[in-house]
Design a protein around this motif. Structure first.
Motif, PDB file in Angstrom:
ATOM      1  N   ARG A 140     -56.293   7.094 -55.523  1.00  0.00           N
ATOM      2  CA  ARG A 140     -56.083   5.760 -56.102  1.00  0.00           C
ATOM      3  C   ARG A 140     -54.768   5.171 -55.596  1.00  0.00           C
ATOM      4  N   GLY A 141     -53.714   5.984 -55.599  1.00  0.00           N
ATOM      5  CA  GLY A 141     -52.416   5.519 -55.121  1.00  0.00           C
ATOM      6  C   GLY A 141     -52.442   5.161 -53.643  1.00  0.00           C
ATOM      7  N   LEU A 142     -53.157   5.957 -52.836  1.00  0.00           N
ATOM      8  CA  LEU A 142     -53.259   5.671 -51.410  1.00  0.00           C
ATOM      9  C   LEU A 142     -54.003   4.357 -51.182  1.00  0.00           C
ATOM     10  N   HIS A 143     -55.069   4.126 -51.927  1.00  0.00           N
ATOM     11  CA  HIS A 143     -55.822   2.879 -51.815  1.00  0.00           C
ATOM     12  C   HIS A 143     -54.921   1.673 -52.072  1.00  0.00           C
ATOM     13  N   LEU A 144     -54.140   1.732 -53.149  1.00  0.00           N
ATOM     14  CA  LEU A 144     -53.269   0.608 -53.500  1.00  0.00           C
ATOM     15  C   LEU A 144     -52.172   0.425 -52.460  1.00  0.00           C
ATOM     16  N   THR A 145     -51.620   1.547 -51.964  1.00  0.00           N
ATOM     17  CA  THR A 145     -50.563   1.477 -50.952  1.00  0.00           C
ATOM     18  C   THR A 145     -51.068   0.808 -49.672  1.00  0.00           C
ATOM     19  N   LEU A 146     -52.247   1.202 -49.219  1.00  0.00           N
ATOM     20  CA  LEU A 146     -52.784   0.644 -47.975  1.00  0.00           C
ATOM     21  C   LEU A 146     -53.054  -0.847 -48.107  1.00  0.00           C
ATOM     22  N   ARG A 147     -53.533  -1.273 -49.261  1.00  0.00           N
ATOM     23  CA  ARG A 147     -53.799  -2.704 -49.455  1.00  0.00           C
ATOM     24  C   ARG A 147     -52.515  -3.522 -49.405  1.00  0.00           C
ATOM     25  N   VAL A 148     -51.464  -3.009 -50.042  1.00  0.00           N
ATOM     26  CA  VAL A 148     -50.193  -3.731 -50.021  1.00  0.00           C
ATOM     27  C   VAL A 148     -49.608  -3.752 -48.619  1.00  0.00           C
ATOM     28  N   ASP A 167     -51.584  -9.638 -51.442  1.00  0.00           N
ATOM     29  CA  ASP A 167     -50.645 -10.032 -52.499  1.00  0.00           C
ATOM     30  C   ASP A 167     -50.541  -8.911 -53.536  1.00  0.00           C
ATOM     31  N   PRO A 168     -49.321  -8.369 -53.785  1.00  0.00           N
ATOM     32  CA  PRO A 168     -49.170  -7.283 -54.761  1.00  0.00           C
ATOM     33  C   PRO A 168     -49.665  -7.653 -56.152  1.00  0.00           C
ATOM     34  N   ARG A 169     -49.616  -8.935 -56.500  1.00  0.00           N
ATOM     35  CA  ARG A 169     -50.099  -9.341 -57.819  1.00  0.00           C
ATOM     36  C   ARG A 169     -51.605  -9.152 -57.922  1.00  0.00           C
ATOM     37  N   ARG A 170     -52.316  -9.441 -56.840  1.00  0.00           N
ATOM     38  CA  ARG A 170     -53.759  -9.232 -56.833  1.00  0.00           C
ATOM     39  C   ARG A 170     -54.082  -7.742 -56.870  1.00  0.00           C
TER      40      ARG A 170
END
Length: 296
Positions: A231-239, A244-247
């Motif tokens: 989950r953390g890797l998914h969020l990191t790659l998107r940012v 947009d970090p808010r999205r």
């Protein structure tokens, strides 16, 4: 009992009972005998498997025990909380091991292969990575939650706050995996439709998903990680790709502050800002010409 009356989830109440049972193994202990020694004993105590409790565990247990003592003071059972001045010991090992992007692709390929064979637990594990879901969120959707022609998945997050997650992406690399995920989820929905639209979309459990993630790591010959790490890797790659970090935080069910402090790898936000200013993948542009405004 108080948490149950407040409508907390069964799993949350059970977790609280577990922390308090570890803090006070002797349930018949009088409140008058409670003190700092209870926490000191827990720090030295070992789990049923013979291993010491982690720093995160005994610090969380201390938080629950302090809450019990505060409640006892409010009810008039104690004059003052004996744990009020007790400081947590040790330092929590923040952050989890993340796979590299190449390793994540190997893991994804192994998960897709298992899911194609009808392994719904592998499909739930795949959702943890490709959608950034918590394990509980991957296990709870019903058939009706696969919405908008299979392009949106509705999940129920913490505090029973529903979120709608899109199963597509503008990024060609992510879209290839999400297209596979859409097909697999649609097949799972077709299998479960005979039991009604409120039937579980995936028949699995949190414990099975945790074990399956590690099993897939071994199959892909990559370091063993947990679902929350995916989950953390998914969020990191998107940012890092400039989203947009808010999205990203909204999709994760968190604030940007929690996203940055608990999930993102160091430097992810800075990389994301650069990607938004100079899109990654844009090549062939001439080198910028810079001049000093004041040569002196």
């Amino acid at each position: 009992a108080l948490l149950e009356r407040r409508g907390r989830k069964v799993a949350s109440v059970a977790a609280c009972r577990g922390f308090l049972a570890a803090f006070w193994p002797e349930q018949a202990e009088l409140l008058a005998s409670v003190g700092p020694g209870d926490y000191a004993a827990l720090v030295k105590r070992k789990t049923p498997r013979g291993q010491p409790y982690s720093v995160a565990f005994h610090q969380q247990a201390l938080i629950r025990a302090k809450a019990v003592c505060t409640l006892a003071v409010k009810r008039g059972w104690l004059k003052a909380s004996p744990l009020a001045d007790v400081e947590p010991q040790g330092r929590i090992n923040r952050g989890k091991l993340h796979l590299s992007e190449d390793e994540a692709q190997l893991w994804t390929a192994a998960a897709i292969k298992a899911a194609r064979g009808g392994d719904e637990t592998a499909l739930a594990a795949l959702c943890c990575y490709l959608l950034g879901l918590r394990v509980s969120e991957a296990c709870t959707p019903a058939v009706r939650d696969l919405d908008a022609g299979g392009t949106v998945l509705r999940v129920m997050g913490k505090g029973d706050r529903p979120r709608r997650l899109r199963l597509w992406s503008h990024d060609p690399r992510m879209e290839a995996d999400l297209a596979e995920l859409r097909e697999l989820l649609s097949q799972a929905a077709q299998r479960a439709k005979g039991e009604g639209r409120i039937a579980p979309l995936l028949r699995t459990s949190r414990g099975k998903v945790w074990r399956k993630v590690r099993e897939l790591c071994r199959a892909a010959e990559v370091p063993e990680v947990c679902p929350h790490s995916l989950r953390g890797l998914h969020l990191t790659l998107r940012v890092q790709e400039g989203e947009d970090p808010r999205r990203v935080a909204a999709d994760a069910g968190h604030s940007v502050r929690v996203l940055e402090s608990s999930y993102l790898e160091p430097g992810a936000l800075e990389s994301g800002r650069l990607a938004r200013v100079v899109p990654i993948g844009v090549t062939g542009a001439p080198d910028p010409v810079t001049r000093l405004r004041n040569p002196r």
